[in-house]
Motif scaffolding. Structure first.
Motif, mmCIF file in Angstrom:
data_model
loop_
_atom_site.group_PDB
_atom_site.id
_atom_site.type_symbol
_atom_site.label_atom_id
_atom_site.label_comp_id
_atom_site.label_asym_id
_atom_site.label_seq_id
_atom_site.Cartn_x
_atom_site.Cartn_y
_atom_site.Cartn_z
ATOM 1 N N ILE A 20 0.842 -1.204 0.000
ATOM 2 C CA ILE A 20 0.000 0.000 0.000
ATOM 3 C C ILE A 20 0.876 1.253 0.000
ATOM 4 C CG2 ILE A 20 -1.609 1.373 1.401
ATOM 5 C CD1 ILE A 20 -2.904 -1.267 2.281
ATOM 6 N N PHE A 21 1.977 1.194 0.763
ATOM 7 C CA PHE A 21 2.887 2.339 0.849
ATOM 8 C C PHE A 21 3.502 2.667 -0.510
ATOM 9 C CE2 PHE A 21 7.100 4.194 2.129
ATOM 10 C CZ PHE A 21 6.586 5.385 2.616
ATOM 11 N N VAL A 22 3.798 1.640 -1.296
ATOM 12 C CA VAL A 22 4.311 1.855 -2.658
ATOM 13 C C VAL A 22 3.271 2.615 -3.480
ATOM 14 C CG1 VAL A 22 4.975 0.716 -4.818
ATOM 15 C CG2 VAL A 22 5.853 -0.148 -2.632
ATOM 16 N N ILE A 23 2.007 2.205 -3.375
ATOM 17 C CA ILE A 23 0.921 2.894 -4.078
ATOM 18 C C ILE A 23 0.806 4.341 -3.596
ATOM 19 C CG2 ILE A 23 -1.585 2.925 -4.470
ATOM 20 C CD1 ILE A 23 -1.520 -0.154 -4.093
ATOM 21 N N LEU A 24 0.963 4.545 -2.288
ATOM 22 C CA LEU A 24 0.874 5.899 -1.713
ATOM 23 C C LEU A 24 1.978 6.801 -2.255
ATOM 24 C CD1 LEU A 24 0.088 5.059 2.024
ATOM 25 C CD2 LEU A 24 -1.439 6.144 0.386
ATOM 26 N N MET A 25 3.184 6.262 -2.415
ATOM 27 C CA MET A 25 4.288 7.074 -2.935
ATOM 28 C C MET A 25 4.018 7.494 -4.379
ATOM 29 S SD MET A 25 7.808 5.533 -1.322
ATOM 30 C CE MET A 25 7.418 3.785 -1.446
ATOM 31 N N ILE A 26 3.476 6.576 -5.163
ATOM 32 C CA ILE A 26 3.174 6.883 -6.559
ATOM 33 C C ILE A 26 2.045 7.911 -6.657
ATOM 34 C CG2 ILE A 26 2.337 5.927 -8.747
ATOM 35 C CD1 ILE A 26 3.707 3.262 -7.860
ATOM 36 N N LEU B 62 11.285 3.628 -2.472
ATOM 37 C CA LEU B 62 10.774 2.575 -3.363
ATOM 38 C C LEU B 62 11.711 1.376 -3.398
ATOM 39 C CD1 LEU B 62 9.336 4.617 -6.386
ATOM 40 C CD2 LEU B 62 8.063 3.063 -4.897
ATOM 41 N N VAL B 63 13.014 1.643 -3.431
ATOM 42 C CA VAL B 63 14.006 0.555 -3.415
ATOM 43 C C VAL B 63 13.906 -0.228 -2.100
ATOM 44 C CG1 VAL B 63 16.477 0.006 -3.389
ATOM 45 C CG2 VAL B 63 15.596 1.713 -4.986
#
Length: 393
Positions: A148-154, A200-201
């Motif tokens: 979810i955090f990856v989606i939030l960053m995008i 992201l990495v």
């Protein structure tokens, strides 16, 4: 704001509220864990020994010393951490949990005994990976939250990206002399932007620890879809040779061959698979406490025959990527500088749920206050109309 951005904002806001607490905990524990080797070296003297001008004791001797103290346990893993470092046995002692038993690799003296689950940084690691929940449940909760955090960053980048060139300079800086709400808003957006690439990495390498499909995805992507079947086939010991007599303990022979073929390695791990067809595997690591760049050797546990050699230079790009996963995740792939970068990125990631919640709460209060004022205004207006203060034209 366009309709598209309104939809993005809706998902960004509510996904952030759902995953915020977990992301905060995972990020803070990640900060602490980045420097765990340096902190433990400073705190615990048993992690270092005086260097002597003689070879280490062979694995069979370390195993015998371990058995003398713990006759009912097995020396599952034997570590040689390198010059000036102890040798250690990691053993699963059943209900007691996992124990590290440290020895002086030159003299065989037992220097320290540690229950793994009692080590502060092992506890921090378990919180980071599982939130101290059962591994299957905790790993899933953490994995989904990080996803979810990856989606939030995008979505955050989409919402933040300035439309006009004139707005870009302002969007890339924090207005420190502004009101605290403005500073908080800038901390969330600006720091989030600068940390996104590293975050992201860290997130993707973290996801590969939780989900096998991520590991497989990294493997296939790095290999450009090419199959390396030899890497996935694990050799087995010939259990029919159980009574085979060797002039040297197989575990010692494997260790000596690994040292001869990987003479520049700083750290060695000897693993004895106790199953009937299990093998003895010796892994030679290029640097102490670094798990990237390793050569592995597998031996028949009964005859000592070398069954497979897997030097680092012959591994597929996908296998190399997966093996460097831990070192990338904690930043140590770039040495101490990399750890500082990972620490700062994790710290910013921990701040984002906090600053984001403050923004949401502030807008919620502002919206509620505005609604109350509107209701009061309408009631006052109707009351004045009823008294004849306002006349319709």
């Amino acid at each position: 704001m366009t309709r598209f951005k309104k939809v993005i904002l809706f998902f960004h806001r509510w996904l952030g509220l759902i995953s915020g607490l977990v992301v905060f905990i995972v990020s803070i524990t990640g900060c602490i864990f980045c420097f765990q080797d340096e902190i433990q070296d400073a705190l615990y003297s048993f992690r270092k020994v005086e260097v002597q001008n003689k070879p280490y004791l062979p694995p069979s001797r370390i195993e015998a010393l371990f058995k003398a103290n713990y006759p009912k346990a097995n020396a599952d893993y034997i570590y040689y951490y390198g010059k000036g470092r102890p040798a250690a046995v990691l053993s699963n002692m059943g209900d007691k949990g996992f124990y590290y038993i440290f020895f002086n690799p030159y003299t065989g003296q037992l220097t320290h005994t540690e229950r793994a689950q009692s080590n502060l940084f092992v506890i921090v690691e378990y919180i980071h990976l599982y939130l101290l929940l059962p591994p299957k449940i905790g790993g899933m909760v953490v994995g989904i939250s990080v996803l979810i955090f990856v989606i939030l960053m995008i979505t955050g980048i989409i919402l933040w990206w300035p439309k006009r060139k004139t707005d870009r300079k302002r969007s890339f800086t924090i207005k420190w002399n502004g009101r605290w709400r403005r500073v908080n808003y800038d901390l969330h957006n600006v720091l989030g932007f600068y940390a996104t690439a590293i975050a992201l990495v860290l997130a993707i390498t973290g996801l590969s620890m939780s989900f096998e499909w991520v590991r497989n995805g990294i493997y296939k992507t790095a290999n450009l879809g090419k199959n390396y079947t030899a890497e996935k086939i694990l050799p087995k010991s010939d259990s029919l040779q159980k009574g085979f007599i060797t002039t040297q303990p197989v575990i010692d022979r494997g260790y000596e061959i690994a040292k001869q073929r990987s003479p520049k390695a700083q750290m060695y791990l000897v693993f004895n698979d106790r199953s009937a067809t299990g093998t003895i595997e010796v892994t030679a690591f290029a640097k102490t406490f670094r798990y990237y760049k390793s050569d592995s050797y597998m031996f028949d546990k009964y005859t000592g025959q070398l069954l497979r050699t897997m030097p680092h230079i012959k591994k597929s790009p996908g296998m190399k990527m997966n093996e460097m996963n831990y070192d990338v995740h904690v930043g140590q792939i770039l040495g101490f500088t990399g750890k500082i970068i990972a620490f700062l990125a994790s710290l910013i990631c921990a701040s984002l749920p906090v600053t984001g919640f403050i923004i949401w709460w502030g807008k919620r209060k502002k919206s509620k206050t505005k609604k109350i004022r509107t209701i009061v205004h309408r009631k006052t207006h109707k009351h004045l109309q009823a008294q004849g203060t306002f006349r319709s034209s």
